[in-house]
Motif scaffolding. Structure first.
Motif, mmCIF file in Angstrom:
data_model
loop_
_atom_site.group_PDB
_atom_site.id
_atom_site.type_symbol
_atom_site.label_atom_id
_atom_site.label_comp_id
_atom_site.label_asym_id
_atom_site.label_seq_id
_atom_site.Cartn_x
_atom_site.Cartn_y
_atom_site.Cartn_z
ATOM 1 N N SER A 1 11.190 10.336 -3.861
ATOM 2 C CA SER A 1 11.123 11.603 -3.137
ATOM 3 C C SER A 1 9.796 11.726 -2.398
ATOM 4 N N THR B 1 17.560 6.571 -2.569
ATOM 5 C CA THR B 1 17.769 5.817 -3.800
ATOM 6 C C THR B 1 17.660 4.326 -3.513
ATOM 7 N N THR C 1 11.707 17.970 2.366
ATOM 8 C CA THR C 1 11.801 16.924 1.357
ATOM 9 C C THR C 1 12.757 15.836 1.820
ATOM 10 N N THR D 1 15.352 6.995 -7.572
ATOM 11 C CA THR D 1 15.334 7.901 -6.434
ATOM 12 C C THR D 1 13.893 8.263 -6.122
ATOM 13 N N THR E 1 14.592 12.252 0.315
ATOM 14 C CA THR E 1 14.843 11.409 -0.850
ATOM 15 C C THR E 1 15.705 10.218 -0.466
#
Length: 770
Positions: free
Chosen positions: A731, A682, A678, A729, A680
């Protein structure tokens, strides 16, 4: 009340037909197809494999050009349908768009005639290139071309546009659309670059699948009278020519073919596309239409494609007459059918195809099983479209045709596609109380905004149909008032007017008019073109346009360059003098309105380049390239001039606000083979206006054992909208497939090692272990 009741009854009838077919399983269709094939003669089967153009059955002295206005010829139809059992018709006549009513009259008569003469009652399947709207239908909604949709990076809008196109194509009584184009737009000189979604395999895969979902529905129930059969094209590697010109040879290694060119078609097959069209060119010396390895081994067996394989225009005869791999037409037919072609887009001499193929089967040179397989694929599509029960769709059942709702979708796509490439000193957006000079050959043309495949093949009839829409000039006049706008066309596209309509050469008048303007909108680019007529020898913006740009800039006025082009024409000779640059691509009938809204700040631009914009004609390497193509300048070593130096990189696109990226995080610092990871990040809108931003995720395989790794590859993207001060955010999840590559032997490899993830200017590294 009578009209309302009629509409309700019609809707119920359509819904009932849809529901009934939806309950029909593939097994039921297979049984019907097998039973029908068992009753068919060889001649009838071969006829199903033949497709001819509409002119062939029109009144006129010959089959190549029917008289106008077009009328069907009963005697010609008798020969085509009764004697030769032809199963498919395509195209329009004399390059003309027709009304939905006229389409219904023509195609319903074709169906009636065919069904009356055919003892098996097999309907005709009618196909047309409806690539950015119902191309050949007067009054249809025209969307931005695919290259602009690639810039918009909005799969939902692409799906919506395709759904509307399906609706309006069915309103024209046409059930089969030769779209989408899934070729990579790798070569800036290529005449069909604008028909692609861009140069990246992942971008093309996502948008191609979205377009198929729009055409066919996510359940691929093309019996739905608002959906149609899509046709992936052009399988495989069509744009990757050495010369950069249409239908010329390409030399593509096995790993490159699979790594770059195959993914978009694989995604489309997984999305359920019913048909596919074949590359007209040659790969590694073999015409694709004669390649058993590509059409059968790869497409049908390895990829498991069970749909209909159709040729492009006259490409079986080209095996003999152009490519010279067959000594006769008969040998060419043998090669193509044995390679895996199911239907031949002939388009004129159907007797040559049918008679020779029948002989080939009787001689044992084409197996009966191959014929049955081809016909089975064709009939499955016809049954899937519910043509046996409902061979026609009526224009009166499509009240939303050309509606404001559909037009709004086309406008929204254009507004999200148009890309701000340069904004020196925040010169844009412009104030609305200024004096503007609008000049350049693309300033006052709907043909330039739409491109080819718009009401006609080359787009040369656009002005006959698009008069109610706004050119760039008209949209600017509507935005700030005619009294604030001066228009001088300036120059034509090319000195000799070759392939283009001439405009008066008014360069001196444009220079003189600049003195009274606060801002100059310099609208440069190309006229409409596609295929061979669009081949070119010089990637620079044409000489007259370049001269106009340089002289306009020399006036000292603020110049905003508006590009309206199907491929990135080189502008480095005058780019430094442009204060702002906006790329419109081919934005469709509402491109002028969307551009004006962006120029004057009513819309915040959010488009991102779907290709690499080259700085020089001899430096056209795309963003997917090897480390050796970045010849870094180093002290004490050669001062390389040919470093990787695009004018604007893939994914570039500015906004009227600013976005800050922070907190790039990985789910784990290390993963094992088979695991996902994963990522991520922002994103914050740090400006003063709301804006949309495309978040791109790239990966780099730092070292690979089989082939040199690419510098970076796009693996995910998402378009988000943020208000001033708002953060989100985003993802992403990467799979082992995203970390794999194709080796020299054509097999996919996943190797342990270090990988780099990049989003905007942020980077992070993780390790993959055994």
């Amino acid at each position: 009340m009578k009209h309302v009741l009629s509409t309700v009854i019609t809707s119920l009838a359509l819904g009932a037909a849809l529901t009934a077919n939806a309950q029909q399983s593939q097994a039921d269709i297979d049984k019907k197809v097998d039973a029908l094939i068992a009753k068919m003669t060889l001649e009838e089967k071969v006829g199903q494999m033949a497709q001819v153009t509409l002119d062939v059955i029109g009144k006129g002295k010959n089959r190549y050009s029917a008289d106008q206005p077009f009328e069907l010829d009963p005697a010609k139809m008798k020969d085509v349908f009764d004697k030769y059992h032809i199963g498919s018709i395509l195209n329009t006549s004399a390059n003309r768009a027709l009304t939905p009513q006229r389409w219904y009259e023509i195609i319903s008569t074709i169906q009636k005639t065919s069904l009356k003469t055919d003892k098996n009652k097999i309907p005709v399947i009618y196909g047309v290139d409806e690539i950015h709207g119902a191309t050949y239908t007067d009054g249809a909604t025209m969307f931005p071309q695919q290259i602009a949709q690639g810039a918009a990076r909005n799969p939902k809008l692409t799906e919506l546009g395709a759904s509307i196109t399906a609706y309006e194509t069915r309103a024209s009584n046409i059930p089969w659309n030769f779209s989408p184009v899934l070729d990579l737009g790798l070569t800036p000189t290529f005449s069909r670059m604008w028909e692609s979604f861009g140069e990246d395999p992942y971008l093309c895969s996502v948008l191609g699948a979205a377009m198929i979902d729009g055409y066919e529905g996510k359940d691929n129930n093309i019996a739905d009278p608002y959906k149609l059969a899509s046709c992936m094209k052009h399988f495989l590697g069509y744009h990757a020519t050495i010369s950069g010109k249409d239908r010329t040879p390409g030399y593509i290694s096995e790993d490159a073919l699979r790594e770059y060119h195959l993914p978009s078609f694989k995604a489309a097959i997984d999305a359920g596309a019913h048909t596919i069209m074949i590359n007209s060119g040659i790969i590694n010396g073999v015409p694709v239409h004669a390649s058993y390895n590509i059409l059968t081994k790869l497409l049908k067996e390895e990829l498991g494609f069970n749909g209909l394989v159709v040729t492009d225009w006259a490409d079986i005869e080209n095996l003999h007459r152009r490519d010279r791999v067959a000594a006769t037409d008969k040998e060419a037919i043998m090669l193509a059918i044995n390679a895996g072609i199911d239907m031949s887009m002939i388009p004129y001499q159907y007797e040559v195809f049918c008679d020779n193929l029948i002989e080939l089967v009787k001689e044992g040179k084409v197996k009966q099983d191959r014929i049955d397989d081809a016909v089975r694929r064709i009939l499955k599509v016809k049954y899937a479209l519910n043509l046996f029960d409902k061979p026609n769709t009526h224009y009166k059942d499509y009240p939303k045709f050309g509606s404001k709702e559909h037009e709004k979708a086309a406008y929204d796509m254009a507004a999200e596609a148009i890309t701000l490439l340069k904004n020196e000193g925040s010169v844009l957006p412009l104030k609305k109380d200024i004096k503007v000079l609008v000049t350049g050959p693309n300033a006052n043309t709907m043909r330039g905004l739409n491109g080819a495949w718009t009401y006609s093949w080359q787009g040369d009839r656009v002005e006959l149909h698009a008069g109610k829409y706004n050119t760039i000039l008209e949209a600017v006049q509507n935005k700030i008032g005619k009294g604030n706008v001066t228009y001088v066309p300036g120059v034509s596209y090319k000195e000799d007017g070759h392939y283009y309509d001439e405009l008066a050469n008014q360069m001196d008048e444009a220079i003189a008019a600049a003195k009274n303007a606060d801002v100059i909108l310099l609208c440069l680019g190309e006229n409409s073109y596609t295929e061979k007529p669009g081949d070119m020898n010089d990637l620079y913006m044409s000489d007259l346009q370049t001269e106009l740009a340089q002289k306009i800039a020399a006036t000292g006025k603020t110049v905003i360059l508006v590009l309206n082009e199907g491929r990135p024409r080189v502008i480095s000779k005058f780019e430094p003098q442009m204060k702002g640059i906006v790329q419109t691509y081919l934005p469709g009938n509402f491109g002028g309105d969307a551009l004006a809204d962006i120029l004057f700040g009513d819309v915040n631009p959010s488009g991102k380049l779907p290709y690499t914009y080259p700085r020089y004609p001899n430096s056209t390497i795309g963003y997917i390239h090897k480390p050796s193509e970045e010849q870094k300048k180093a002290e004490g070593v050669y001062n390389y001039e040919a470093d990787y130096n695009p004018q604007f990189p893939f994914g570039h696109g500015l906004s009227y606000t600013t976005f800050e990226y922070k907190d790039l995080k990985l789910g784990k610092p290390a993963i094992k083979k088979g695991e996902n990871i994963t990522v991520t990040v922002t994103v914050t809108n740090t400006g003063k206006v709301a804006g949309k931003e495309v978040v791109h995720l790239f990966t780099s395989d730092l070292y690979a054992s089989s082939v040199t790794p690419d510098v970076k590859r796009l693996r995910r993207f998402e378009k988000i909208e943020l208000k001033p001060g708002e953060s989100k955010t985003v993802s992403f999840e990467l799979t082992p497939k995203d970390l794999s590559y194709v080796g020299r032997d054509g097999k996919t490899l996943l190797e342990a090692g270090d990988f780099e993830v990049a989003i905007d200017k942020l980077k992070a590294t993780f390790t993959l272990s055994e």
